[in-house]
Design a protein around this motif. Sequence first.
Motif, PDB file in Angstrom:
ATOM      1  N   VAL A  55     -28.033   4.393 -17.926  1.00 34.58           N
ATOM      2  CA  VAL A  55     -27.227   3.853 -16.835  1.00 34.58           C
ATOM      3  C   VAL A  55     -25.770   4.132 -17.192  1.00 34.58           C
ATOM      4  CG1 VAL A  55     -26.508   1.809 -15.562  1.00 34.58           C
ATOM      5  CG2 VAL A  55     -28.886   2.027 -16.319  1.00 34.58           C
ATOM      6  N   ALA A  56     -25.089   4.818 -16.294  1.00 32.29           N
ATOM      7  CA  ALA A  56     -23.676   5.121 -16.495  1.00 32.29           C
ATOM      8  C   ALA A  56     -22.921   4.758 -15.220  1.00 32.29           C
ATOM      9  CB  ALA A  56     -23.471   6.586 -16.823  1.00 32.29           C
ATOM     10  N   VAL A  57     -21.874   3.976 -15.369  1.00 35.88           N
ATOM     11  CA  VAL A  57     -21.050   3.566 -14.238  1.00 35.88           C
ATOM     12  C   VAL A  57     -19.594   3.838 -14.609  1.00 35.88           C
ATOM     13  CG1 VAL A  57     -20.333   1.645 -12.773  1.00 35.88           C
ATOM     14  CG2 VAL A  57     -22.688   1.742 -13.627  1.00 35.88           C
ATOM     15  N   TYR A  58     -18.883   4.501 -13.711  1.00 37.14           N
ATOM     16  CA  TYR A  58     -17.470   4.743 -13.977  1.00 37.14           C
ATOM     17  C   TYR A  58     -16.651   4.527 -12.721  1.00 37.14           C
ATOM     18  CZ  TYR A  58     -17.230   9.309 -11.647  1.00 37.14           C
ATOM     19  OH  TYR A  58     -17.218  10.318 -10.723  1.00 37.14           O
ATOM     20  N   ASN A  59     -15.381   4.271 -12.923  1.00 39.22           N
ATOM     21  CA  ASN A  59     -14.437   4.109 -11.830  1.00 39.22           C
ATOM     22  C   ASN A  59     -13.901   5.504 -11.508  1.00 39.22           C
ATOM     23  OD1 ASN A  59     -12.176   3.693 -10.205  1.00 39.22           O
ATOM     24  ND2 ASN A  59     -11.618   1.798 -11.250  1.00 39.22           N
ATOM     25  N   TYR A  60     -14.272   6.048 -10.352  1.00 38.74           N
ATOM     26  CA  TYR A  60     -13.883   7.415 -10.026  1.00 38.74           C
ATOM     27  C   TYR A  60     -12.379   7.574  -9.821  1.00 38.74           C
ATOM     28  CZ  TYR A  60     -13.483   6.125  -5.102  1.00 38.74           C
ATOM     29  OH  TYR A  60     -13.112   5.554  -3.928  1.00 38.74           O
ATOM     30  N   ARG A  61     -11.691   6.486  -9.539  1.00 36.26           N
ATOM     31  CA  ARG A  61     -10.239   6.576  -9.338  1.00 36.26           C
ATOM     32  C   ARG A  61      -9.484   6.691 -10.656  1.00 36.26           C
ATOM     33  NH1 ARG A  61      -9.632   2.144  -4.547  1.00 36.26           N
ATOM     34  NH2 ARG A  61     -10.549   3.461  -2.940  1.00 36.26           N
ATOM     35  N   THR A  62      -9.935   5.931 -11.657  1.00 38.04           N
ATOM     36  CA  THR A  62      -9.217   5.926 -12.934  1.00 38.04           C
ATOM     37  C   THR A  62      -9.923   6.730 -14.017  1.00 38.04           C
ATOM     38  OG1 THR A  62     -10.348   3.925 -13.699  1.00 38.04           O
ATOM     39  CG2 THR A  62      -8.280   3.634 -12.471  1.00 38.04           C
ATOM     40  N   GLY A  63     -11.227   6.988 -13.825  1.00 38.45           N
ATOM     41  CA  GLY A  63     -11.993   7.696 -14.851  1.00 38.45           C
ATOM     42  C   GLY A  63     -12.518   6.778 -15.934  1.00 38.45           C
ATOM     43  N   ASP A  64     -12.268   5.471 -15.822  1.00 40.88           N
ATOM     44  CA  ASP A  64     -12.749   4.516 -16.812  1.00 40.88           C
ATOM     45  C   ASP A  64     -14.270   4.433 -16.780  1.00 40.88           C
ATOM     46  OD1 ASP A  64     -10.146   3.966 -17.391  1.00 40.88           O
ATOM     47  OD2 ASP A  64     -10.134   1.950 -16.504  1.00 40.88           O
ATOM     48  N   ILE A  65     -14.901   4.526 -17.934  1.00 43.06           N
ATOM     49  CA  ILE A  65     -16.342   4.329 -18.044  1.00 43.06           C
ATOM     50  C   ILE A  65     -16.560   2.837 -18.199  1.00 43.06           C
ATOM     51  CG2 ILE A  65     -18.407   4.798 -19.392  1.00 43.06           C
ATOM     52  CD1 ILE A  65     -17.099   7.471 -20.178  1.00 43.06           C
ATOM     53  N   LEU A  66     -17.216   2.223 -17.223  1.00 43.69           N
ATOM     54  CA  LEU A  66     -17.415   0.777 -17.219  1.00 43.69           C
ATOM     55  C   LEU A  66     -18.721   0.377 -17.890  1.00 43.69           C
ATOM     56  CD1 LEU A  66     -16.265   0.130 -13.558  1.00 43.69           C
ATOM     57  CD2 LEU A  66     -14.915  -0.062 -15.655  1.00 43.69           C
ATOM     58  N   CYS A  67     -19.728   1.226 -17.814  1.00 46.91           N
ATOM     59  CA  CYS A  67     -21.034   0.914 -18.373  1.00 46.91           C
ATOM     60  C   CYS A  67     -21.659   2.200 -18.885  1.00 46.91           C
ATOM     61  CB  CYS A  67     -21.913   0.275 -17.303  1.00 46.91           C
ATOM     62  SG  CYS A  67     -23.608  -0.006 -17.817  1.00 46.91           S
ATOM     63  N   LEU A  68     -22.219   2.155 -20.071  1.00 48.65           N
ATOM     64  CA  LEU A  68     -22.901   3.313 -20.640  1.00 48.65           C
ATOM     65  C   LEU A  68     -24.028   2.795 -21.520  1.00 48.65           C
ATOM     66  CD1 LEU A  68     -22.812   6.373 -20.661  1.00 48.65           C
ATOM     67  CD2 LEU A  68     -21.320   6.257 -22.646  1.00 48.65           C
ATOM     68  N   VAL A  69     -25.238   2.815 -20.974  1.00 53.15           N
ATOM     69  CA  VAL A  69     -26.409   2.240 -21.640  1.00 53.15           C
ATOM     70  C   VAL A  69     -27.482   3.308 -21.753  1.00 53.15           C
ATOM     71  CG1 VAL A  69     -28.244   0.527 -21.437  1.00 53.15           C
ATOM     72  CG2 VAL A  69     -25.944  -0.077 -20.783  1.00 53.15           C
ATOM     73  N   SER A  70     -28.138   3.338 -22.892  1.00 49.94           N
ATOM     74  CA  SER A  70     -29.258   4.229 -23.113  1.00 49.94           C
ATOM     75  C   SER A  70     -30.421   3.415 -23.656  1.00 49.94           C
ATOM     76  CB  SER A  70     -28.864   5.319 -24.112  1.00 49.94           C
ATOM     77  OG  SER A  70     -29.963   6.171 -24.367  1.00 49.94           O
ATOM     78  N   ALA A  71     -31.615   3.637 -23.098  1.00 50.82           N
ATOM     79  CA  ALA A  71     -32.791   2.893 -23.538  1.00 50.82           C
ATOM     80  C   ALA A  71     -33.919   3.879 -23.817  1.00 50.82           C
ATOM     81  CB  ALA A  71     -33.201   1.879 -22.470  1.00 50.82           C
ATOM     82  N   PRO A  72     -34.741   3.609 -24.778  1.00 52.80           N
ATOM     83  CA  PRO A  72     -34.818   2.368 -25.548  1.00 52.80           C
ATOM     84  C   PRO A  72     -33.724   2.303 -26.606  1.00 52.80           C
ATOM     85  CG  PRO A  72     -36.488   3.902 -26.311  1.00 52.80           C
ATOM     86  CD  PRO A  72     -35.819   4.549 -25.132  1.00 52.80           C
ATOM     87  N   SER A  73     -33.475   1.119 -27.067  1.00 51.22           N
ATOM     88  CA  SER A  73     -32.451   0.862 -28.061  1.00 51.22           C
ATOM     89  C   SER A  73     -32.999  -0.128 -29.073  1.00 51.22           C
ATOM     90  CB  SER A  73     -31.202   0.298 -27.378  1.00 51.22           C
ATOM     91  OG  SER A  73     -30.155   0.164 -28.303  1.00 51.22           O
ATOM     92  N   PHE A  74     -32.176  -0.482 -30.025  1.00 53.57           N
ATOM     93  CA  PHE A  74     -32.562  -1.493 -31.004  1.00 53.57           C
ATOM     94  C   PHE A  74     -31.325  -2.228 -31.472  1.00 53.57           C
ATOM     95  CE2 PHE A  74     -31.943   2.432 -33.393  1.00 53.57           C
ATOM     96  CZ  PHE A  74     -31.124   2.035 -34.424  1.00 53.57           C
ATOM     97  N   ASP A  75     -31.543  -3.343 -32.122  1.00 54.21           N
ATOM     98  CA  ASP A  75     -30.452  -4.150 -32.672  1.00 54.21           C
ATOM     99  C   ASP A  75     -29.999  -3.508 -33.975  1.00 54.21           C
ATOM    100  OD1 ASP A  75     -28.731  -6.044 -33.647  1.00 54.21           O
ATOM    101  OD2 ASP A  75     -30.135  -7.714 -33.487  1.00 54.21           O
ATOM    102  N   PRO A  76     -28.743  -3.080 -34.087  1.00 53.35           N
ATOM    103  CA  PRO A  76     -28.300  -2.421 -35.319  1.00 53.35           C
ATOM    104  C   PRO A  76     -28.332  -3.354 -36.552  1.00 53.35           C
ATOM    105  CG  PRO A  76     -26.445  -2.753 -33.843  1.00 53.35           C
ATOM    106  CD  PRO A  76     -27.674  -3.141 -33.097  1.00 53.35           C
ATOM    107  N   LEU A  77     -28.394  -4.646 -36.327  1.00 54.38           N
ATOM    108  CA  LEU A  77     -28.516  -5.571 -37.473  1.00 54.38           C
ATOM    109  C   LEU A  77     -29.973  -5.708 -37.921  1.00 54.38           C
ATOM    110  CD1 LEU A  77     -26.034  -8.451 -36.583  1.00 54.38           C
ATOM    111  CD2 LEU A  77     -25.696  -6.499 -38.093  1.00 54.38           C
ATOM    112  N   ASN A  78     -30.905  -5.245 -37.089  1.00 57.80           N
ATOM    113  CA  ASN A  78     -32.323  -5.326 -37.417  1.00 57.80           C
ATOM    114  C   ASN A  78     -33.019  -4.046 -36.958  1.00 57.80           C
ATOM    115  OD1 ASN A  78     -34.751  -6.327 -38.262  1.00 57.80           O
ATOM    116  ND2 ASN A  78     -35.101  -7.550 -36.421  1.00 57.80           N
TER     117      ASN A  78
END
Length: 165
Positions: free
Chosen positions: A136-159
């Motif tokens: 899932v990737a969401v960005y503001n097309y006016r400013t170019g800001d990346i608001l959301c960048l998620v990749s699954a599956p994932s894991f907890d880096p502490l575990n």
Amino acid sequence: MNQVKRRSLIVFVIAAFLALGLLIFCARCVASGRDWVGYFGTSYYGSGAIYDRNGTLLYDGKSGAYAERKETRQSTMHLVGDKNIATSMRAMYAGRLSGYNPVTGTSLGSHDIYLTIDAALNETAYAALGGKKGVVAVYNYRTGDILCLVSAPSFDPLNPPSNVD
């Protein structure tokens, strides 16, 4: 006399190569020093922190701590990274996090990075994937800001799981 001239010329040529080598080394040190210290210095000098756009701590290099919430850690793991992800913010901005300065070398202290992502939005997107593989990737097309960048599956880096595959 010819022998003295020849020896002087040889010494001059050797000195010229030495000076040229020193000049090339200094130029490469200035041009690539940030990458060098980022590669070798992160385990020693990774004192910076990574925050989202709202100031939520995603990673603190000084203590090695990640975000407090498991959901935040899991949803931002591919972006923030752990010690094994070479394309993460931790790896790509290791020179900045370590505080590299071309004049003084590596300096300790806080050299923080503020990302344009929103950790809460990442959590929502990761939950919406519902355990399925995807991005899932969401960005503001006016400013170019990346608001959301998620990749699954994932894991907890502490575990991390024993078998990441």
